[in-house]
Design an enzyme around this catalytic site. Structure first.
Site, PDB file in Angstrom:
ATOM      1  N   LYS A   1     -37.340   8.118  38.659  1.00 12.22           N
ATOM      2  CA  LYS A   1     -38.498   8.586  37.882  1.00 12.22           C
ATOM      3  C   LYS A   1     -39.455   9.387  38.777  1.00 12.22           C
ATOM      4  CE  LYS A   1     -38.298   4.776  34.555  1.00 12.22           C
ATOM      5  NZ  LYS A   1     -38.923   3.597  33.946  1.00 12.22           N
TER       6      LYS A   1
ATOM      7  N   GLN B   1     -42.800  -0.948  35.658  1.00  6.18           N
ATOM      8  CA  GLN B   1     -41.359  -1.101  35.517  1.00  6.18           C
ATOM      9  C   GLN B   1     -40.995  -2.534  35.118  1.00  6.18           C
ATOM     10  OE1 GLN B   1     -39.210   1.421  35.649  1.00  6.18           O
ATOM     11  NE2 GLN B   1     -37.457   0.100  35.265  1.00  6.18           N
TER      12      GLN B   1
ATOM     13  N   ASP C   1     -44.794   4.319  28.066  1.00  8.61           N
ATOM     14  CA  ASP C   1     -43.546   3.625  27.724  1.00  8.61           C
ATOM     15  C   ASP C   1     -43.492   3.231  26.255  1.00  8.61           C
ATOM     16  OD1 ASP C   1     -41.478   3.250  29.631  1.00  8.61           O
ATOM     17  OD2 ASP C   1     -42.828   2.040  30.856  1.00  8.61           O
TER      18      ASP C   1
END
Ligand SMILES: Nc1nc2c(c(=O)[nH]1)N[C@@H](CN(C=O)c1ccc(C(=O)N[C@@H](CCC(=O)O)C(=O)O)cc1)CN2
Length: 273
Positions: free
Chosen positions: A45, A89, A112
């Site tokens: 990422k 994450q 997200d």
């Protein structure tokens, strides 16, 4: 279906968009602990972001970090006008309440799409930000001109980050949706009804060709590392190859699309200002 190629095209478009509009999107990236797969995903990422012109502010915290310290970091970025998106994450260590953390991220910075407010917008068919894997799957299908409208879509797996939002997206796209899970009886009978089958079980090569009908579209969300170091999905790719009309590979299918969608949402957030 080649997710790697499409993801690269999307990332190139985003790079041009960022340069043309003079944007400097900024993303806070928070990784907790030393899970090897998470470290790979976060590194990928960060690399993707750098190539596009998205600046990341990176935090790699020890697994022993306290929940309050993690919450304080999120609150700090919620208030920071220079930060457009916040990514934590997953999975988080067991000592940390994952729901508390995802709920603490401001919905306006939730790149997200995991915050309950954003999931609510999705379920009302007025999305603001979407979970990246389901969004990536919709883009992949659209690219291959596969329209879910009126189709029977079967989803295997009911996780918060894939199965459930995937079901909402498919419903919004006018599909007839069945969500199956570990307690589902006669799984194969249900998956064989699918025009589009989306598999997110987390179990290596769990479904073979006997689970699909001829000409089905099969999307494999799984990424499982075998003892010999190779990566496989949740479906037996070789077995399905001659029977499915479309099939995503692992690696190179859904995974790269997840990262491309994170990049896309970060740029969209920066555009909103
Ligand atoms: N905060 C988030 N956490 C997690 C998400 C997420 O969307 N947001 N999804 C998954 C993991 N994930 C993204 O973070 C992810 C998984 C896989 C890939 C990927 O590109 N896989 C490659 C293979 C990579 C390898 O060599 O291991 C592929 O399939 O080609 C990207 C992202 C859970 N956590």
């Amino acid at each position: 279906m080649d997710g790697k190629k499409l993801a690269q095209e999307i990332r190139t478009q985003l790079k041009d968009e960022v340069a043309q509009n003079g944007l400097v999107p900024r993303l806070a990236v928070i990784l907790v602990g030393d899970d090897p797969a998470s470290q790979v995903y976060v590194r990928n990422k960060q690399r993707a972001a750098e190539k596009i012109g998205i600046k990341t502010v990176d935090h790699h915290l020890p697994a022993t970090v306290g929940q309050e310290a993690l919450l304080d970091l999120i609150y700090q970025y919620n208030e920071d006008p220079n930060i457009h998106g916040i990514l934590v994450q997953l999975p988080l260590p067991d000592s940390i309440d994952e729901a508390k953390i995802t709920h603490a991220i401001s919905p306006q910075k939730d790149v997200d799409g995991f915050h309950p407010i954003n999931l609510g917008h999705l379920f009302m068919n007025k999305p603001y930000s979407l979970p990246c894997t389901p969004r990536g799957i919709m883009e992949l299908l659209a690219h291959y001109k596969i329209n879910p409208s009126g189709k029977d879509v079967v989803i295997v797996g009911r996780s918060n980050i894939v199965g459930r939002p995937m079901a909402a997206l498919m419903l919004n796209a006018d599909a007839t949706v069945t969500v199956t899970h570990s307690r589902t009886r006669n799984l194969a009978q249900k998956t064989r009804q699918a025009d589009i089958l989306i598999v997110a079980t987390g179990q290596a090569q769990m479904l073979d060709a006997s689970y699909i009908k001829e000409g089905a579209v099969v999307v494999d969300v799984g990424v499982n590392r075998l003892e010999d170091g190779s990566l496989v999905g949740d479906v037996d790719f070789e077995s399905m190859l001659g029977k499915a009309a479309y099939l995503t590979p692992v690696p190179g299918g859904v995974g790269p699309m997840t990262i491309a969608m994170l990049m896309k949402q970060t740029v969209e957030f920066a555009q909103r200002g």
